[in-house]
Scaffold this motif. Structure first.
Motif, PDB file in Angstrom:
ATOM      1  N   GLN A  55       0.811  -1.217   0.000  1.00  0.00           N
ATOM      2  CA  GLN A  55       0.000   0.000   0.000  1.00  0.00           C
ATOM      3  C   GLN A  55       0.848   1.274   0.000  1.00  0.00           C
ATOM      4  OE1 GLN A  55      -2.629  -0.515   3.342  1.00  0.00           O
ATOM      5  NE2 GLN A  55      -3.815  -2.083   2.296  1.00  0.00           N
ATOM      6  N   ALA A  56       2.114   1.149  -0.333  1.00  0.00           N
ATOM      7  CA  ALA A  56       3.012   2.306  -0.349  1.00  0.00           C
ATOM      8  C   ALA A  56       2.603   3.302  -1.432  1.00  0.00           C
ATOM      9  CB  ALA A  56       4.447   1.841  -0.591  1.00  0.00           C
ATOM     10  N   ILE A  57       3.061   4.539  -1.251  1.00  0.00           N
ATOM     11  CA  ILE A  57       2.831   5.577  -2.254  1.00  0.00           C
ATOM     12  C   ILE A  57       4.169   6.052  -2.820  1.00  0.00           C
ATOM     13  CG2 ILE A  57       0.706   6.355  -1.159  1.00  0.00           C
ATOM     14  CD1 ILE A  57       2.475   8.947  -0.468  1.00  0.00           C
ATOM     15  N   TYR A  58       4.093   6.622  -4.016  1.00  0.00           N
ATOM     16  CA  TYR A  58       5.236   7.118  -4.779  1.00  0.00           C
ATOM     17  C   TYR A  58       4.839   8.502  -5.248  1.00  0.00           C
ATOM     18  CZ  TYR A  58       7.994   7.198  -9.223  1.00  0.00           C
ATOM     19  OH  TYR A  58       8.804   7.510 -10.275  1.00  0.00           O
ATOM     20  N   ALA A  59       5.651   9.522  -4.914  1.00  0.00           N
ATOM     21  CA  ALA A  59       5.252  10.886  -5.257  1.00  0.00           C
ATOM     22  C   ALA A  59       6.456  11.764  -5.570  1.00  0.00           C
ATOM     23  CB  ALA A  59       4.455  11.509  -4.113  1.00  0.00           C
ATOM     24  N   CYS A  60       6.222  12.703  -6.502  1.00  0.00           N
ATOM     25  CA  CYS A  60       7.251  13.659  -6.908  1.00  0.00           C
ATOM     26  C   CYS A  60       6.546  14.910  -7.440  1.00  0.00           C
ATOM     27  CB  CYS A  60       8.126  13.053  -8.004  1.00  0.00           C
ATOM     28  SG  CYS A  60       9.377  14.167  -8.670  1.00  0.00           S
ATOM     29  N   ALA A  61       7.137  16.081  -7.180  1.00  0.00           N
ATOM     30  CA  ALA A  61       6.590  17.334  -7.705  1.00  0.00           C
ATOM     31  C   ALA A  61       7.665  18.151  -8.419  1.00  0.00           C
ATOM     32  CB  ALA A  61       5.954  18.149  -6.590  1.00  0.00           C
ATOM     33  N   THR A  62       8.769  17.527  -8.794  1.00  0.00           N
ATOM     34  CA  THR A  62       9.906  18.227  -9.392  1.00  0.00           C
ATOM     35  C   THR A  62       9.510  19.061 -10.605  1.00  0.00           C
ATOM     36  OG1 THR A  62      11.478  16.583  -8.594  1.00  0.00           O
ATOM     37  CG2 THR A  62      12.177  17.908 -10.480  1.00  0.00           C
ATOM     38  N   GLU A  63       8.625  18.556 -11.439  1.00  0.00           N
ATOM     39  CA  GLU A  63       8.280  19.258 -12.679  1.00  0.00           C
ATOM     40  C   GLU A  63       7.092  20.205 -12.528  1.00  0.00           C
ATOM     41  OE1 GLU A  63       9.887  16.378 -16.106  1.00  0.00           O
ATOM     42  OE2 GLU A  63       8.222  15.519 -14.985  1.00  0.00           O
ATOM     43  N   GLY A  64       6.710  20.494 -11.275  1.00  0.00           N
ATOM     44  CA  GLY A  64       5.653  21.467 -11.032  1.00  0.00           C
ATOM     45  C   GLY A  64       4.255  20.888 -10.968  1.00  0.00           C
ATOM     46  N   HIS A  86      12.931  13.873  -5.430  1.00  0.00           N
ATOM     47  CA  HIS A  86      13.268  14.979  -6.326  1.00  0.00           C
ATOM     48  C   HIS A  86      14.306  14.446  -7.298  1.00  0.00           C
ATOM     49  CE1 HIS A  86      14.405  18.961  -7.745  1.00  0.00           C
ATOM     50  NE2 HIS A  86      15.660  18.579  -7.613  1.00  0.00           N
ATOM     51  N   PHE A  87      14.308  14.998  -8.509  1.00  0.00           N
ATOM     52  CA  PHE A  87      15.392  14.624  -9.428  1.00  0.00           C
ATOM     53  C   PHE A  87      15.926  15.871 -10.118  1.00  0.00           C
ATOM     54  CE2 PHE A  87      11.631  14.352 -12.160  1.00  0.00           C
ATOM     55  CZ  PHE A  87      12.044  15.015 -13.310  1.00  0.00           C
ATOM     56  N   ASP A  88      17.191  15.758 -10.486  1.00  0.00           N
ATOM     57  CA  ASP A  88      17.864  16.753 -11.307  1.00  0.00           C
ATOM     58  C   ASP A  88      18.365  16.050 -12.553  1.00  0.00           C
ATOM     59  OD1 ASP A  88      17.916  19.197  -9.629  1.00  0.00           O
ATOM     60  OD2 ASP A  88      19.074  17.917  -8.257  1.00  0.00           O
TER      61      ASP A  88
END
Length: 127
Positions: free
Chosen positions: A34-43, A119-121
């Motif tokens: 039930q884990a979640i995966y989240a990112c907002a790097t690209e807005g 986050h990614f670069d």
């Protein structure tokens, strides 16, 4: 050394290997179902459950298959109690260098990732 620390390190080795080989069977050993995966790097919010994240990994060419140099690194592991921890780690896939914040819980005798927020670069070659 705290045995919990070594247990988290062992779980992170499975995590890093799963990402490097695009191997969701390995990843399923370390992610809670039930884990979640989240990112907002690209807005905008990128959000997945494991049911929607694993097919993305399965479809992605494995970094191992492209002989990419591994950039796995544990930055820190902090405990919030006997069964809760957060690990900050770095890794790279293709042109992206990631910083992952992985929240762990210990359930059923093993440490499992409940949330991956990252986050990614873009690497200099890709930018």
């Amino acid at each position: 050394m705290d045995p919990r620390y070594q247990e988290i390190v062992a779980a992170l080795e499975i995590y890093f290997d799963g990402l490097y080989h695009s191997d969701t069977k390995r990843l399923a050993r370390v992610f809670h179902p039930q884990a979640i995966y989240a990112c907002a790097t690209e807005g905008t919010l990128t959000y997945h459950t494991m049911a929607s994240y694993f097919p993305v990994v399965d479809a992605r060419p494995a970094p191992a298959g492209r002989n990419e140099i591994r950039a796995d690194r544990i930055v820190s592991i902090q405990f919030a109690g006997p069964v809760t921890a957060i690990a900050t780690v770095n890794c790279a896939i293709g042109p992206k260098a990631f910083t992952d914040l992985l929240t762990f819980v210990k359930l059923d005798g093993r440490w499992q990732i409940m949330a991956k927020v990252f986050h990614f670069d873009l690497t200099p070659e890709a930018a």
